[in-house]
Scaffold this active site. Sequence first.
Site: not given
Lengths: 300, 300, 300, 300
Positions: C1, D243-245
């Site tokens: 995100m 985040l983004d993982e």
Amino acid sequence: MTLTQNAPDQHSVQPAADQAVLIVHGRDRTGIVAAISAVLGRHGANIVSLDQYSDNPHGGAFFQRTVFGRAGLRAALPAIEADLRTELSGDFELEWQIRDLSVPKRVAIFASKADHCLLDLLWRHRRGELPINISMVISNHATTADEVRSFGIPFFHVPSQGKDKSAAEAQHLQLLTGNVDFVVLARYMQILSGEFIERVGVPIINIHHSFLPAFIGADPYAKAAQRGVKLVGATAHYVTEDLDEGPIIEQDVVRVNHAHSVVELRRQGADVERAVLSRAVLWHAEDRVIRHGNHTIVFQ
Amino acid sequence: MTLTQNAPDQHSVQPAADQAVLIVHGRDRTGIVAAISAVLGRHGANIVSLDQYSDNPHGGAFFQRTVFGRAGLRAALPAIEADLRTELSGDFELEWQIRDLSVPKRVAIFASKADHCLLDLLWRHRRGELPINISMVISNHATTADEVRSFGIPFFHVPSQGKDKSAAEAQHLQLLTGNVDFVVLARYMQILSGEFIERVGVPIINIHHSFLPAFIGADPYAKAAQRGVKLVGATAHYVTEDLDEGPIIEQDVVRVNHAHSVVELRRQGADVERAVLSRAVLWHAEDRVIRHGNHTIVFQ
Amino acid sequence: MTLTQNAPDQHSVQPAADQAVLIVHGRDRTGIVAAISAVLGRHGANIVSLDQYSDNPHGGAFFQRTVFGRAGLRAALPAIEADLRTELSGDFELEWQIRDLSVPKRVAIFASKADHCLLDLLWRHRRGELPINISMVISNHATTADEVRSFGIPFFHVPSQGKDKSAAEAQHLQLLTGNVDFVVLARYMQILSGEFIERVGVPIINIHHSFLPAFIGADPYAKAAQRGVKLVGATAHYVTEDLDEGPIIEQDVVRVNHAHSVVELRRQGADVERAVLSRAVLWHAEDRVIRHGNHTIVFQ
Amino acid sequence: MTLTQNAPDQHSVQPAADQAVLIVHGRDRTGIVAAISAVLGRHGANIVSLDQYSDNPHGGAFFQRTVFGRAGLRAALPAIEADLRTELSGDFELEWQIRDLSVPKRVAIFASKADHCLLDLLWRHRRGELPINISMVISNHATTADEVRSFGIPFFHVPSQGKDKSAAEAQHLQLLTGNVDFVVLARYMQILSGEFIERVGVPIINIHHSFLPAFIGADPYAKAAQRGVKLVGATAHYVTEDLDEGPIIEQDVVRVNHAHSVVELRRQGADVERAVLSRAVLWHAEDRVIRHGNHTIVFQ
């Protein structure tokens, strides 16, 4: 640029010791999966992978590919087969076969002057990417003999000129009979007679240099250029008596544009041809392809 | 299966006799295209293809690739160059160079144990797909020597063990200096020193086995498997002192899934690597790639 | 995100103020590029982009797309056109036209019950992705009327039942004449008469729901399922009197497999159809597509 | 252009009446498939599809997705579940759940100003392509309220400015609790707190506008342009605190080149984003995605 000091660079498909593949197809009904898995369980075999497809769960066509394994599989296979025969042949309208995955399929490759598909298969085989045993290469031209033999593979030159192919096909049958489990036409460019297809008795995979059913027949890249298409492709299919009409195994395409000449389309297409053919050969070698009418079920 | 009785199966890139390529880049301003095409017109040269790109027509960076031809081009080139010098160097802040397309670029290929990228280049070259002259192959392992030499290409084994690469790099420079127009690292897997990159003085193309900037550094397929990505890829780029950070020439990917082991990712990735590297080499050989900062302009 | 606090999320194609596009095509010969760029230079116009293609530099067909700009372009265009007329019409067998890029092309979209291609165009247009002016939507069904009008676009219901389409086509001509620069058939599913095509006098773009020339005619997804193909696609082409035979603008495909029913093929194909059609409309709107016989030159 | 007079154009995913999906995962051992299929067989349930994956047949992780059906399934489910509990919980270290496929999952979509992913989901849902029940749309901007409501779906505007998101998140929890089975972030662009992720208690799917792990964090298209990549992509993943993982569900890419500005990359990327997100939502809705550590098993 990357430093990978200790990273091994192995691509080999590991020999599947102590594993077998079971292909089942027939009319779908309740209990097939249970019956098969119960048999395997009774013999202490673990299911490594299971793919199943039914085109209609209410009496449609049913397809299952099961890879299973256990220690000492080869010795246990006859008993497993006997048990499956009992379970499957009584109640169900099913056909099935088992194959020991430690024994690679034997293949003959037919080629002509164009060598890209032939060399790609030889080279992938040497890298361990294809679990096959290449018994021989047969070509109607002698041009690739040295190259093929440098891979340690027998090469047979069988000229095939003129309209009457019967002499050539007789030679082909003599070479193939009993020696191969399937045949690959790696841009062989010769039409096989219906009689030959029947007598050879093993599946034949062909690579057609177009996205079938577009551009059936000769010289598809010239036709593609003439029609102004924006993609060209290739199709691997099983050979039947109907030219370019057999069950499709795999297809792919590559983007082209107005600036590509026929020569350039051939070059671009050659990359697609060898990629598509190698996938079809791999999947066939691993019993991932089931023929059903003029279709294929491909369990990837 | 297709019958193509008479269809030739040529894939060769025709030698571009009597053609040259002119690359121009610099600050954009009105009249550059007109000036260049006027010079070419005065010398009776026909424009075969013209690609032009400006990142901002009001004083941005300007790039032009022009292929032109005329009978007796080689004899006419000095006069054309002199004329261009007059036209372009006075008014414009431009750099330019002309290359006679009948003279292929000379390349050295560096390889290691993994042979898929190396063999793909050798094989495409033999098929006439790459307008290059492969001067030599240099490897830190002797394993591919026979294969390379069977293509009629010199093979030099330069071991490169331990942390100190200076001896190996000295040998490399001795072999390369004056003999090559660019270098290709075909999965060479060794880091080149900044000093070497500077002293070799020609562009170096590397193939990295990931979709950069994802998975920079060693063993990207293991990292990709660990991260659970659904695509793996490869990146061809010019080598700079910053590891895996040089200008990208070409990238591509292939779809993978949860069932692919690291070994299988390597196998799938190997196909992408060789496809991407061969495109980058082709485009570099045809002067289609212009470096601009850390970017490339690729006129396909 | 991802947090992108201040990042604008604009996708709009900027109105190309003070820019025009010049399309030139005809017989190739020395000096065309020079003549055109000299004219533009004389009028202080900067070349923003230039694409050129010749199918044979020695008298073949020549195509050039040039985007140029200068302050106060609109006022300057008549003089530029007059100058080009002098330069190009004397010596060269060339056709050419100039279009002011600040004036978007006017289009009528024809649709039927299937709304995916229609809505995709309306929605991309609202997002600013398509530099077109949608004058009207015409449909043989009233089902999409509210949806279309909610985009602020006029909707006309012109029923078209039975074999005789002449009444419907007369209505179409009345609506279109003088009001549109091209027509898009967004899965309109009705055959247009040769007389209509001629009388409407503007290009007509159709989206065919197959990878042409495979599966010409009705119900291509059913045919694709029957043939067992591994890819389905879509083709955007200019409409000619010959059904599904007009010049191809763009094509694309998507991978399918044995488990996809015809319904699923339609669903997968619908995504390809709208993607392909939107690209064809964009390229046509930007004068990137040049018809040449039954081919297109597409300058992307 | 094609005439398909009578061909229906239905794309709807049929409501799967009398079918349920069983997901099983845990430690692999002999007999799991047999045990499950025996239970289903005893209850007269037919196996519609069966996908199975084991990362190591000798005690590795085992995953199975089974769709089964029978007349009067809903009434029979409790007995089937009781039976499975007996069979599976005793001997095996397995987790499993059953879901009645006639009851679509309820979803809340979070959006922001960018509407392309949101509208694509609403539009596919209306076409019957997504077997979900969209309970509500929540946005930190009111801009899309009318559009969303025109689809008959509740829209809630929950502003979320400043660093402290706790008030907004409290409102989110109030709206969501008990009302949804999963959440989709359709380019929501706000970071969710770890506390929120834990308290909401349902899976959250996000679409990240890059090919992760490349370009983690804000403004990936600008970073992609800066790095000069030749492909841009999108990644749908489950949201975790990192985040983004989170575990990747689906990824795809599109080819770009030097001439694409950041605005153009955003436009091209937007098409990939909505395609990738819609596939991830479909697969999640059909229980095709199993989370395993930071990976996903996706049975397509």
